[in-house]
Design a protein around this motif. Sequence first.
Motif, PDB file in Angstrom:
ATOM      1  N   TRP A  44       0.889  -1.256  -0.124  1.00 22.29           N
ATOM      2  CA  TRP A  44       0.000  -0.155   0.007  1.00 22.29           C
ATOM      3  C   TRP A  44       0.852   1.158  -0.069  1.00 22.29           C
ATOM      4  CZ3 TRP A  44      -4.480   0.394  -1.704  1.00 22.29           C
ATOM      5  CH2 TRP A  44      -5.432  -0.668  -1.491  1.00 22.29           C
ATOM      6  N   ALA A  45       2.021   1.218   0.987  1.00 22.17           N
ATOM      7  CA  ALA A  45       2.816   2.557   0.854  1.00 22.17           C
ATOM      8  C   ALA A  45       3.097   2.705  -0.622  1.00 22.17           C
ATOM      9  CB  ALA A  45       3.952   2.165   1.962  1.00 22.17           C
ATOM     10  N   SER A  46       3.796   1.707  -1.278  1.00 22.65           N
ATOM     11  CA  SER A  46       4.276   2.104  -2.540  1.00 22.65           C
ATOM     12  C   SER A  46       3.164   2.467  -3.742  1.00 22.65           C
ATOM     13  CB  SER A  46       4.765   0.768  -3.165  1.00 22.65           C
ATOM     14  OG  SER A  46       5.958   0.435  -2.419  1.00 22.65           O
ATOM     15  N   ARG A  47       2.038   1.926  -3.379  1.00 15.26           N
ATOM     16  CA  ARG A  47       1.212   2.315  -4.303  1.00 15.26           C
ATOM     17  C   ARG A  47       0.729   3.840  -4.050  1.00 15.26           C
ATOM     18  NH1 ARG A  47      -3.379  -2.281  -4.402  1.00 15.26           N
ATOM     19  NH2 ARG A  47      -2.014  -2.862  -2.475  1.00 15.26           N
ATOM     20  N   LEU A  48       0.233   4.077  -2.798  1.00 13.58           N
ATOM     21  CA  LEU A  48      -0.175   5.256  -2.414  1.00 13.58           C
ATOM     22  C   LEU A  48       0.975   6.386  -2.828  1.00 13.58           C
ATOM     23  CD1 LEU A  48      -1.758   4.498   0.880  1.00 13.58           C
ATOM     24  CD2 LEU A  48      -2.857   5.483  -0.875  1.00 13.58           C
ATOM     25  N   ARG A  49       2.151   6.075  -2.473  1.00 17.51           N
ATOM     26  CA  ARG A  49       3.401   6.994  -2.809  1.00 17.51           C
ATOM     27  C   ARG A  49       3.494   7.291  -4.428  1.00 17.51           C
ATOM     28  NH1 ARG A  49       7.510   4.100  -1.309  1.00 17.51           N
ATOM     29  NH2 ARG A  49       6.740   4.460   0.871  1.00 17.51           N
ATOM     30  N   THR A  50       3.171   6.501  -5.220  1.00 14.82           N
ATOM     31  CA  THR A  50       3.151   6.386  -6.657  1.00 14.82           C
ATOM     32  C   THR A  50       2.042   7.380  -7.001  1.00 14.82           C
ATOM     33  OG1 THR A  50       4.106   4.376  -6.995  1.00 14.82           O
ATOM     34  CG2 THR A  50       2.776   5.358  -8.983  1.00 14.82           C
ATOM     35  N   ALA A  51       0.632   7.198  -6.601  1.00 16.52           N
ATOM     36  CA  ALA A  51      -0.209   8.124  -6.717  1.00 16.52           C
ATOM     37  C   ALA A  51       0.072   9.497  -6.311  1.00 16.52           C
ATOM     38  CB  ALA A  51      -1.450   7.559  -6.237  1.00 16.52           C
ATOM     39  N   LYS A  52       0.503   9.756  -5.221  1.00 17.84           N
ATOM     40  CA  LYS A  52       0.480  11.176  -4.962  1.00 17.84           C
ATOM     41  C   LYS A  52       1.901  11.663  -6.010  1.00 17.84           C
ATOM     42  CE  LYS A  52       1.702  14.291  -0.972  1.00 17.84           C
ATOM     43  NZ  LYS A  52       2.002  14.254   0.265  1.00 17.84           N
ATOM     44  N   GLU A  53       3.173  11.017  -6.170  1.00 16.04           N
ATOM     45  CA  GLU A  53       3.890  11.613  -7.033  1.00 16.04           C
ATOM     46  C   GLU A  53       3.482  11.801  -8.174  1.00 16.04           C
ATOM     47  OE1 GLU A  53       7.804   9.041  -4.743  1.00 16.04           O
ATOM     48  OE2 GLU A  53       6.955   8.411  -6.589  1.00 16.04           O
ATOM     49  N   LEU A  54       2.439  11.115  -8.931  1.00 14.96           N
ATOM     50  CA  LEU A  54       1.887  11.461 -10.123  1.00 14.96           C
ATOM     51  C   LEU A  54       0.977  12.559 -10.081  1.00 14.96           C
ATOM     52  CD1 LEU A  54       1.573   7.790 -11.453  1.00 14.96           C
ATOM     53  CD2 LEU A  54       3.164   9.365 -11.972  1.00 14.96           C
ATOM     54  N   GLY A  55       0.867  13.047  -9.076  1.00 15.91           N
ATOM     55  CA  GLY A  55      -0.057  14.145  -9.034  1.00 15.91           C
ATOM     56  C   GLY A  55      -1.663  13.908  -8.599  1.00 15.91           C
ATOM     57  N   PHE A  56      -1.904  12.721  -8.124  1.00 10.28           N
ATOM     58  CA  PHE A  56      -3.411  12.587  -7.845  1.00 10.28           C
ATOM     59  C   PHE A  56      -3.575  12.758  -6.078  1.00 10.28           C
ATOM     60  CE2 PHE A  56      -2.487   9.690 -11.188  1.00 10.28           C
ATOM     61  CZ  PHE A  56      -3.801   9.606 -12.095  1.00 10.28           C
ATOM     62  N   ASP A  57      -4.882  13.175  -6.185  1.00  8.96           N
ATOM     63  CA  ASP A  57      -5.300  13.731  -4.904  1.00  8.96           C
ATOM     64  C   ASP A  57      -5.654  12.439  -3.846  1.00  8.96           C
ATOM     65  OD1 ASP A  57      -4.977  16.612  -5.380  1.00  8.96           O
ATOM     66  OD2 ASP A  57      -6.647  15.998  -6.817  1.00  8.96           O
ATOM     67  N   PHE A  58      -5.977  11.621  -4.270  1.00 12.12           N
ATOM     68  CA  PHE A  58      -6.578  10.261  -3.540  1.00 12.12           C
ATOM     69  C   PHE A  58      -6.710   9.024  -4.548  1.00 12.12           C
ATOM     70  CE2 PHE A  58     -10.508  11.947  -5.659  1.00 12.12           C
ATOM     71  CZ  PHE A  58     -11.233  11.027  -5.653  1.00 12.12           C
ATOM     72  N   MET A  59      -6.952   7.639  -3.466  1.00 11.07           N
ATOM     73  CA  MET A  59      -6.949   6.740  -4.228  1.00 11.07           C
ATOM     74  C   MET A  59      -8.628   6.162  -3.968  1.00 11.07           C
ATOM     75  SD  MET A  59      -3.498   4.527  -4.326  1.00 11.07           S
ATOM     76  CE  MET A  59      -4.152   3.460  -5.365  1.00 11.07           C
ATOM     77  N   GLU A  60      -8.898   5.353  -4.891  1.00 11.85           N
ATOM     78  CA  GLU A  60     -10.262   4.630  -4.708  1.00 11.85           C
ATOM     79  C   GLU A  60     -10.004   3.356  -4.577  1.00 11.85           C
ATOM     80  OE1 GLU A  60     -14.329   5.681  -6.640  1.00 11.85           O
ATOM     81  OE2 GLU A  60     -13.881   4.055  -7.933  1.00 11.85           O
ATOM     82  N   ILE A  61     -10.236   2.843  -3.513  1.00  8.64           N
ATOM     83  CA  ILE A  61     -10.159   1.549  -2.927  1.00  8.64           C
ATOM     84  C   ILE A  61     -11.293   0.524  -3.793  1.00  8.64           C
ATOM     85  CG2 ILE A  61     -11.393   1.405  -0.972  1.00  8.64           C
ATOM     86  CD1 ILE A  61      -9.109  -0.229   0.492  1.00  8.64           C
ATOM     87  N   SER A  62     -10.794  -0.911  -4.048  1.00 10.29           N
ATOM     88  CA  SER A  62     -11.693  -1.753  -4.645  1.00 10.29           C
ATOM     89  C   SER A  62     -12.197  -3.021  -3.588  1.00 10.29           C
ATOM     90  CB  SER A  62     -11.189  -2.423  -5.869  1.00 10.29           C
ATOM     91  OG  SER A  62     -11.775  -3.419  -6.286  1.00 10.29           O
ATOM     92  N   ILE A  63     -13.331  -2.962  -3.419  1.00 13.00           N
ATOM     93  CA  ILE A  63     -14.088  -4.093  -2.675  1.00 13.00           C
ATOM     94  C   ILE A  63     -14.778  -4.711  -3.783  1.00 13.00           C
ATOM     95  CG2 ILE A  63     -15.120  -5.281  -0.767  1.00 13.00           C
ATOM     96  CD1 ILE A  63     -13.001  -3.773   0.125  1.00 13.00           C
ATOM     97  N   ASP A  64     -13.982  -5.952  -4.513  1.00  9.20           N
ATOM     98  CA  ASP A  64     -14.717  -6.571  -5.736  1.00  9.20           C
ATOM     99  C   ASP A  64     -15.157  -7.938  -5.390  1.00  9.20           C
ATOM    100  OD1 ASP A  64     -12.449  -8.291  -6.017  1.00  9.20           O
ATOM    101  OD2 ASP A  64     -11.757  -7.252  -7.479  1.00  9.20           O
ATOM    102  N   GLU A  65     -15.695  -8.579  -6.410  1.00 11.90           N
ATOM    103  CA  GLU A  65     -16.025 -10.170  -5.901  1.00 11.90           C
ATOM    104  C   GLU A  65     -15.147 -11.110  -5.453  1.00 11.90           C
ATOM    105  OE1 GLU A  65     -18.019 -11.948  -9.543  1.00 11.90           O
ATOM    106  OE2 GLU A  65     -17.429 -10.188 -10.486  1.00 11.90           O
ATOM    107  N   SER A  66     -13.634 -10.681  -5.618  1.00 14.29           N
ATOM    108  CA  SER A  66     -12.806 -11.767  -5.340  1.00 14.29           C
ATOM    109  C   SER A  66     -12.575 -11.843  -3.949  1.00 14.29           C
ATOM    110  CB  SER A  66     -11.409 -11.203  -6.034  1.00 14.29           C
ATOM    111  OG  SER A  66     -10.859 -10.202  -5.171  1.00 14.29           O
ATOM    112  N   ASP A  67     -12.292 -13.248  -3.460  1.00  8.89           N
ATOM    113  CA  ASP A  67     -12.237 -13.506  -2.042  1.00  8.89           C
ATOM    114  C   ASP A  67     -11.261 -12.594  -1.218  1.00  8.89           C
ATOM    115  OD1 ASP A  67     -14.108 -15.296  -2.252  1.00  8.89           O
ATOM    116  OD2 ASP A  67     -12.534 -17.062  -2.589  1.00  8.89           O
ATOM    117  N   SER A  68      -9.974 -12.180  -2.037  1.00  5.04           N
ATOM    118  CA  SER A  68      -8.958 -11.587  -1.418  1.00  5.04           C
ATOM    119  C   SER A  68      -9.442 -10.080  -0.977  1.00  5.04           C
ATOM    120  CB  SER A  68      -7.858 -11.453  -2.350  1.00  5.04           C
ATOM    121  OG  SER A  68      -8.188 -11.063  -3.640  1.00  5.04           O
TER     122      SER A  68
END
Length: 288
Positions: free
Chosen positions: A20-44
């Motif tokens: 999570w730290a890496s993905r959030l850091r990437t999003a911020k470095e690219l200039g995004f303001d937030f992320m949208e988390i997914s709760i999909d139909e996969s068990d994970s």
Amino acid sequence: MLGKHLLGLYEKALDPAEDWASRLRTAKELGFDFMEISIDESDSRLARLDWTKEQMESLRRICYEEGIGFQSMCLSAHRRFPFGSRDPAVRERARRIMERAIDFAAAMGIRVIQLAGYDVYYEPSTPESVRLFREGMAWSAELAARKQVMLAMEIMDTSFLNSISKHMSYETMLHSPWYKAYPDLGNLSAWPENDVDFELERGIGSIVAVHLKDTIAVTEDFPGKFKCVPFGTGCVDFPKRFRQLERLGYTGPYMMEMWYDGETGGREAVSAAKHWMEAQYRLGVSTL
């Protein structure tokens, strides 16, 4: 930012093997303001709804340290466990998912849960499945109101809820300030029966967020393509849509929806798509 609008990035745009730290850091470095988390139909991803307080606190701490968090949730798990199912056990699972998703959102500071507008997905739709779906939405809106969590319906890739007009009938029925619209410009544009100008104007008072995605339109001999269409190769007129939403006074966030599959997506693809989308926005608003 996209003009004056906050701009979010869908979790699935980045490599899920990264923490999570890496993905959030990437999003911020690219200039995004937030992320949208997914709760999909996969068990994970469904398992996230059973996280302990310590697990949620750990993710909250990461968000704080990285300076970027989750403003919305894409809750597509109800495709697998729909409220309209003929199986009572599936309907009960749909309710448990909704309860836990609302609790998760409240705990994580997530403001909006985007719902999947399917009465059923892997079963045939019937008048009874529609009735059960309506009952489920009414129950969900009451539950969300208690926690002050916004539920917002996505405009979908099937004909059941493929327009804002169809969604508005549910708003009229529910009379809830916690049940609104979260249109996907790609899905909205792909259906030939939709007058997109009319649809956005009709729903502007109910739109709490907008998904940015390209699609290939439905025709008499083609079912449409609703996923993994590169921006600029589909049917969405992004400058026109941005221009119209500005004229209508929309001030909410946009959220770029992309998918990583090992060959597409990832940091470089997301960066290129963001620059392209920024150019479309500037082109759209330049004529206002």
